[in-house]
Design an enzyme around this catalytic site. Sequence first.
Site, PDB file in Angstrom:
ATOM      1  N   CYS A  81     -19.186 -47.342  -3.359  1.00  0.00           N
ATOM      2  CA  CYS A  81     -19.388 -48.142  -4.560  1.00  0.00           C
ATOM      3  C   CYS A  81     -19.647 -47.157  -5.689  1.00  0.00           C
ATOM      4  O   CYS A  81     -19.771 -45.964  -5.452  1.00  0.00           O
ATOM      5  CB  CYS A  81     -20.597 -49.049  -4.422  1.00  0.00           C
ATOM      6  SG  CYS A  81     -20.470 -50.228  -3.079  1.00  0.00           S
TER       7      CYS A  81
ATOM      8  N   ARG B  19     -13.915 -46.444  -7.820  1.00  0.00           N
ATOM      9  CA  ARG B  19     -14.815 -46.484  -6.664  1.00  0.00           C
ATOM     10  C   ARG B  19     -15.043 -47.877  -6.087  1.00  0.00           C
ATOM     11  O   ARG B  19     -15.638 -48.021  -5.017  1.00  0.00           O
ATOM     12  CB  ARG B  19     -16.175 -45.881  -7.030  1.00  0.00           C
ATOM     13  CG  ARG B  19     -16.090 -44.441  -7.456  1.00  0.00           C
ATOM     14  CD  ARG B  19     -17.465 -43.897  -7.749  1.00  0.00           C
ATOM     15  NE  ARG B  19     -18.240 -43.733  -6.540  1.00  0.00           N
ATOM     16  CZ  ARG B  19     -18.288 -42.630  -5.803  1.00  0.00           C
ATOM     17  NH1 ARG B  19     -17.599 -41.582  -6.177  1.00  0.00           N
ATOM     18  NH2 ARG B  19     -19.018 -42.572  -4.714  1.00  0.00           N
TER      19      ARG B  19
ATOM     20  N   TRP C  62     -17.726 -51.979  -3.737  1.00  0.00           N
ATOM     21  CA  TRP C  62     -16.672 -51.972  -2.727  1.00  0.00           C
ATOM     22  C   TRP C  62     -17.370 -52.557  -1.511  1.00  0.00           C
ATOM     23  O   TRP C  62     -18.233 -51.928  -0.910  1.00  0.00           O
ATOM     24  CB  TRP C  62     -16.192 -50.537  -2.491  1.00  0.00           C
ATOM     25  CG  TRP C  62     -15.278 -50.421  -1.320  1.00  0.00           C
ATOM     26  CD1 TRP C  62     -15.613 -50.029  -0.058  1.00  0.00           C
ATOM     27  CD2 TRP C  62     -13.888 -50.704  -1.298  1.00  0.00           C
ATOM     28  NE1 TRP C  62     -14.516 -50.059   0.738  1.00  0.00           N
ATOM     29  CE2 TRP C  62     -13.438 -50.463   0.022  1.00  0.00           C
ATOM     30  CE3 TRP C  62     -12.967 -51.146  -2.251  1.00  0.00           C
ATOM     31  CZ2 TRP C  62     -12.111 -50.652   0.394  1.00  0.00           C
ATOM     32  CZ3 TRP C  62     -11.656 -51.320  -1.864  1.00  0.00           C
ATOM     33  CH2 TRP C  62     -11.235 -51.070  -0.567  1.00  0.00           C
TER      34      TRP C  62
ATOM     35  N   ASN D 230     -25.227 -47.569  -3.394  1.00  0.00           N
ATOM     36  CA  ASN D 230     -23.956 -47.221  -2.760  1.00  0.00           C
ATOM     37  C   ASN D 230     -24.295 -46.718  -1.368  1.00  0.00           C
ATOM     38  O   ASN D 230     -24.974 -45.706  -1.236  1.00  0.00           O
ATOM     39  CB  ASN D 230     -23.258 -46.128  -3.589  1.00  0.00           C
ATOM     40  CG  ASN D 230     -22.075 -45.513  -2.877  1.00  0.00           C
ATOM     41  OD1 ASN D 230     -21.480 -46.136  -2.008  1.00  0.00           O
ATOM     42  ND2 ASN D 230     -21.745 -44.282  -3.244  1.00  0.00           N
ATOM     43  N   GLY D 231     -23.876 -47.440  -0.338  1.00  0.00           N
ATOM     44  CA  GLY D 231     -24.185 -47.021   1.030  1.00  0.00           C
ATOM     45  C   GLY D 231     -24.490 -48.233   1.895  1.00  0.00           C
ATOM     46  O   GLY D 231     -24.181 -49.366   1.529  1.00  0.00           O
TER      47      GLY D 231
ATOM     48  N   GLU E  56       3.855 -40.203  12.069  1.00  0.00           N
ATOM     49  CA  GLU E  56       2.984 -40.288  10.891  1.00  0.00           C
ATOM     50  C   GLU E  56       3.112 -39.005  10.050  1.00  0.00           C
ATOM     51  O   GLU E  56       3.147 -39.067   8.823  1.00  0.00           O
ATOM     52  CB  GLU E  56       1.532 -40.531  11.331  1.00  0.00           C
ATOM     53  CG  GLU E  56       0.486 -40.472  10.236  1.00  0.00           C
ATOM     54  CD  GLU E  56       0.667 -41.466   9.094  1.00  0.00           C
ATOM     55  OE1 GLU E  56       1.540 -42.366   9.192  1.00  0.00           O
ATOM     56  OE2 GLU E  56      -0.023 -41.318   8.076  1.00  0.00           O
TER      57      GLU E  56
ATOM     58  N   LYS F 233       4.316 -39.030   6.169  1.00  0.00           N
ATOM     59  CA  LYS F 233       3.547 -38.428   5.064  1.00  0.00           C
ATOM     60  C   LYS F 233       4.435 -37.529   4.228  1.00  0.00           C
ATOM     61  O   LYS F 233       4.417 -37.583   3.014  1.00  0.00           O
ATOM     62  CB  LYS F 233       2.357 -37.602   5.585  1.00  0.00           C
ATOM     63  CG  LYS F 233       1.140 -38.328   6.063  1.00  0.00           C
ATOM     64  CD  LYS F 233       0.358 -39.047   5.000  1.00  0.00           C
ATOM     65  CE  LYS F 233       0.844 -40.415   4.723  1.00  0.00           C
ATOM     66  NZ  LYS F 233       0.595 -41.535   5.478  1.00  0.00           N
TER      67      LYS F 233
ATOM     68  N   GLU G 185       7.268 -39.552   2.269  1.00  0.00           N
ATOM     69  CA  GLU G 185       6.873 -40.479   1.211  1.00  0.00           C
ATOM     70  C   GLU G 185       6.382 -39.781  -0.051  1.00  0.00           C
ATOM     71  O   GLU G 185       6.496 -40.328  -1.135  1.00  0.00           O
ATOM     72  CB  GLU G 185       5.880 -41.542   1.693  1.00  0.00           C
ATOM     73  CG  GLU G 185       4.508 -41.077   2.063  1.00  0.00           C
ATOM     74  CD  GLU G 185       3.634 -42.194   2.646  1.00  0.00           C
ATOM     75  OE1 GLU G 185       3.751 -43.353   2.228  1.00  0.00           O
ATOM     76  OE2 GLU G 185       2.820 -41.890   3.539  1.00  0.00           O
TER      77      GLU G 185
ATOM     78  N   HIS H 163      18.192 -36.208  23.490  1.00  0.00           N
ATOM     79  CA  HIS H 163      19.120 -37.337  23.427  1.00  0.00           C
ATOM     80  C   HIS H 163      19.709 -37.508  22.028  1.00  0.00           C
ATOM     81  O   HIS H 163      20.235 -38.585  21.710  1.00  0.00           O
ATOM     82  CB  HIS H 163      18.418 -38.618  23.880  1.00  0.00           C
ATOM     83  CG  HIS H 163      17.949 -38.556  25.299  1.00  0.00           C
ATOM     84  ND1 HIS H 163      18.819 -38.504  26.362  1.00  0.00           N
ATOM     85  CD2 HIS H 163      16.705 -38.488  25.825  1.00  0.00           C
ATOM     86  CE1 HIS H 163      18.125 -38.425  27.495  1.00  0.00           C
ATOM     87  NE2 HIS H 163      16.834 -38.415  27.187  1.00  0.00           N
TER      88      HIS H 163
ATOM     89  N   LYS I 112       0.860 -49.135  -3.164  1.00  0.00           N
ATOM     90  CA  LYS I 112      -0.274 -49.021  -2.241  1.00  0.00           C
ATOM     91  C   LYS I 112      -0.375 -50.258  -1.358  1.00  0.00           C
ATOM     92  O   LYS I 112      -0.642 -50.167  -0.172  1.00  0.00           O
ATOM     93  CB  LYS I 112      -1.561 -48.845  -3.055  1.00  0.00           C
ATOM     94  CG  LYS I 112      -2.814 -48.650  -2.212  1.00  0.00           C
ATOM     95  CD  LYS I 112      -2.843 -47.279  -1.586  1.00  0.00           C
ATOM     96  CE  LYS I 112      -3.911 -47.115  -0.541  1.00  0.00           C
ATOM     97  NZ  LYS I 112      -3.521 -46.119   0.471  1.00  0.00           N
TER      98      LYS I 112
HETATM   99  C1  G6P Z   1       2.232 -49.313   2.099  1.00  0.00           C
HETATM  100  C2  G6P Z   1       1.401 -48.072   1.870  1.00  0.00           C
HETATM  101  C3  G6P Z   1       1.155 -47.363   3.191  1.00  0.00           C
HETATM  102  C4  G6P Z   1       0.505 -48.302   4.179  1.00  0.00           C
HETATM  103  C5  G6P Z   1       1.313 -49.585   4.357  1.00  0.00           C
HETATM  104  C6  G6P Z   1       0.541 -50.633   5.120  1.00  0.00           C
HETATM  105  O1  G6P Z   1       3.508 -48.945   2.494  1.00  0.00           O
HETATM  106  O2  G6P Z   1       2.043 -47.195   0.975  1.00  0.00           O
HETATM  107  O3  G6P Z   1       0.313 -46.234   2.980  1.00  0.00           O
HETATM  108  O4  G6P Z   1       0.384 -47.674   5.418  1.00  0.00           O
HETATM  109  O5  G6P Z   1       1.628 -50.155   3.083  1.00  0.00           O
HETATM  110  O6  G6P Z   1      -0.537 -51.022   4.322  1.00  0.00           O
HETATM  111  P1  G6P Z   1      -1.862 -51.667   4.870  1.00  0.00           P
HETATM  112  O7  G6P Z   1      -2.686 -51.905   3.639  1.00  0.00           O
HETATM  113  O8  G6P Z   1      -1.480 -52.951   5.541  1.00  0.00           O
HETATM  114  O9  G6P Z   1      -2.502 -50.714   5.815  1.00  0.00           O
END
Ligand code: G6P
Length: 608
Positions: free
Chosen positions: A2, A29, A72, A98-99, A481, A485, A488, A504, A603
């Site tokens: 937060c 935050r 948050w 915050n905590g 993953e 990363k 993207e 294969h 996001k």
């Molecule tokens: C978007 C974001 C990813 C995330 C995915 C799933 O593609 O850019 O970083 O992994 O959505 O999002 P979620 O909020 O459901 O984890």
Amino acid sequence: MCGIFAYTGKGTKDAGKVLLHGLTALEYRGYDSAGIYTPESGSIKTPGAVAELKKKVPKKFNGKSGIAHLRWATHGEPTKINAHPHSDCQGELWIVHNGIIENFKELKEKLVKAGHTFVSESDTEVFAHLVEEHMKKTKDFEKAAIAALKEIRGTYGMAIQYKGEPEKLIAARMGSPIVLGVGKHEHFIASDASPILPHTKKVVFLEDGEIAVITPETHTVYKLEGSRVTRAPEEIEWSAEEAQKGGHEHFMLKEIMEGAEVIENTLRGRLIPEKGLAKLGGLEGVTKKLAKIDRIIIVACGTAYYAGLVGEYMLEEHAGIPVEVELGSEFRYRKPVINEKTIVLAISQSGETLDTLEAIREGKRRGALTLGIVNTVGSTIARETDAGVYNHAGPEIGVASTKAFVSQLVALALLTIFLGRQRGMSLVEGKKIAKELKALPAKVQKIFEEKGAIEKLARKYSGARDFLFIGRKYSYPVAFEGALKLKEISYIHAEGCGAGEMKHGPLAMIDEKFPTVALAPSDSVYEKVFSAIQQIKARRGPVIALATEGNREVEKIADDVLYIPETLEMLTPILSVIPLQLFAYYFARNKGYNVDRPRNLAKSVTVE
Ligand code: G6P
């Protein structure tokens, strides 16, 4: 995470304006709810972000001092009633926090018995009543605050104000950051320096276990046990934006570097190591049902989907439950076979991803028990699932998910212990996993010591246009993953592949210009991955290997090696993903891209 901000001055500035302006700088935050208090004008709170609060605060919201908060959510839904500042019964003591106060339930019971009336579900409100209780005895604001701080367990960065002494504010830190701003006839308390910087560049960073008392003219720092701390203010040259990122260039790097803290936060209060048990409050209501289920379908998208794949291996191997993992976008349009003994478990950072949400709704329609591993409290998936586990990873701003992935894996490990111990998992095994989970934060911190080497490596390979990521068993999803990363945020071709599948097809692409990142921890499939590396080397493909500390053999064959500390096989992904996140980060940063906001991506994907 937060955001808190507090101000005390001589009256030349309007505290209301100073606080609202400061909250805007802290907005990243938390945006679940916002609130402000000044002794002269009282409190105003609202669900939503700062913009909502600004609409509600009248022009004449006077005061020389006050406190403000952005929430948050962790405990309690993001409603107006749960918004900070929280107060005692009389509306005289006000807190922003915050905590998490871990022992708030016991304290609340005691305080209710002593006659206190609570209005919210928040753990923070307990603290206001606790100070009130001590004020009855000590009649002294500072002494009462210290006595209350000594009774709470958990994490906090907080500011406390007492209507009877409006010029004086108390700050305390344990696990959540607190910065004091030292101005001319004014002082500040904040979660980071960004809201302070427009007023002064002189700051004092509090350390864990310290409290500070500020008035317009003075600031005094103590240790909780009473000794005085002398720490001269430092001048900081950061811009407000750099301060939000904790001095890092991007949110993504800041969030990767929060890894150890995130693991601690996800685990907090949830392990009983001596009994080899996991205590998951969010699943209490469905414990009996969970004992009867015979199948889990994990639904997720993007990074969360890869976390799900690791979860499948953990749950099948250690809890003995059949698990399938499906992309939300696939699951929702199939005719999956589901009954009341099936769990449909959504993993989602935002809790709003439409495909994951619709998959949960489909599961529900077909009679499954629905669960969520969700980071955003009160999000749609959190609300619509029958029960779940919150990540407590704090807001993630970088579009590419990093700390949320780490936290999702930790939550899945907790779920594995929880469900495993309901079934065949032995006490010894439960204890072993719990012990190793507790050891992870220190190991993550050790990986960060290699940050410089990873940065160099990213520079060395900056000319590559393609990357292959290989891994097997628990490292298989991590390979995907790692590739995700990289693609993207740096827009180059990167693909994940099971180390055993390479022969294969993907092996055909390999030549001296096509590097491979090979995940080769010393686990049960190490030798298989080692032989895949040999196959790549035979085709002159450059190899960056990720190995367990102490493995010298791999150095002889790979071009470059990154090391991670040893841990249990099922927990290895929690460590091995971090060098890959850092590699992707530095690779993209070297190209000058906006790593926090990659082109074409969002996001939270709330459309199909
Ligand atoms: C978007 C974001 C990813 C995330 C995915 C799933 O593609 O850019 O970083 O992994 O959505 O999002 P979620 O909020 O459901 O984890």
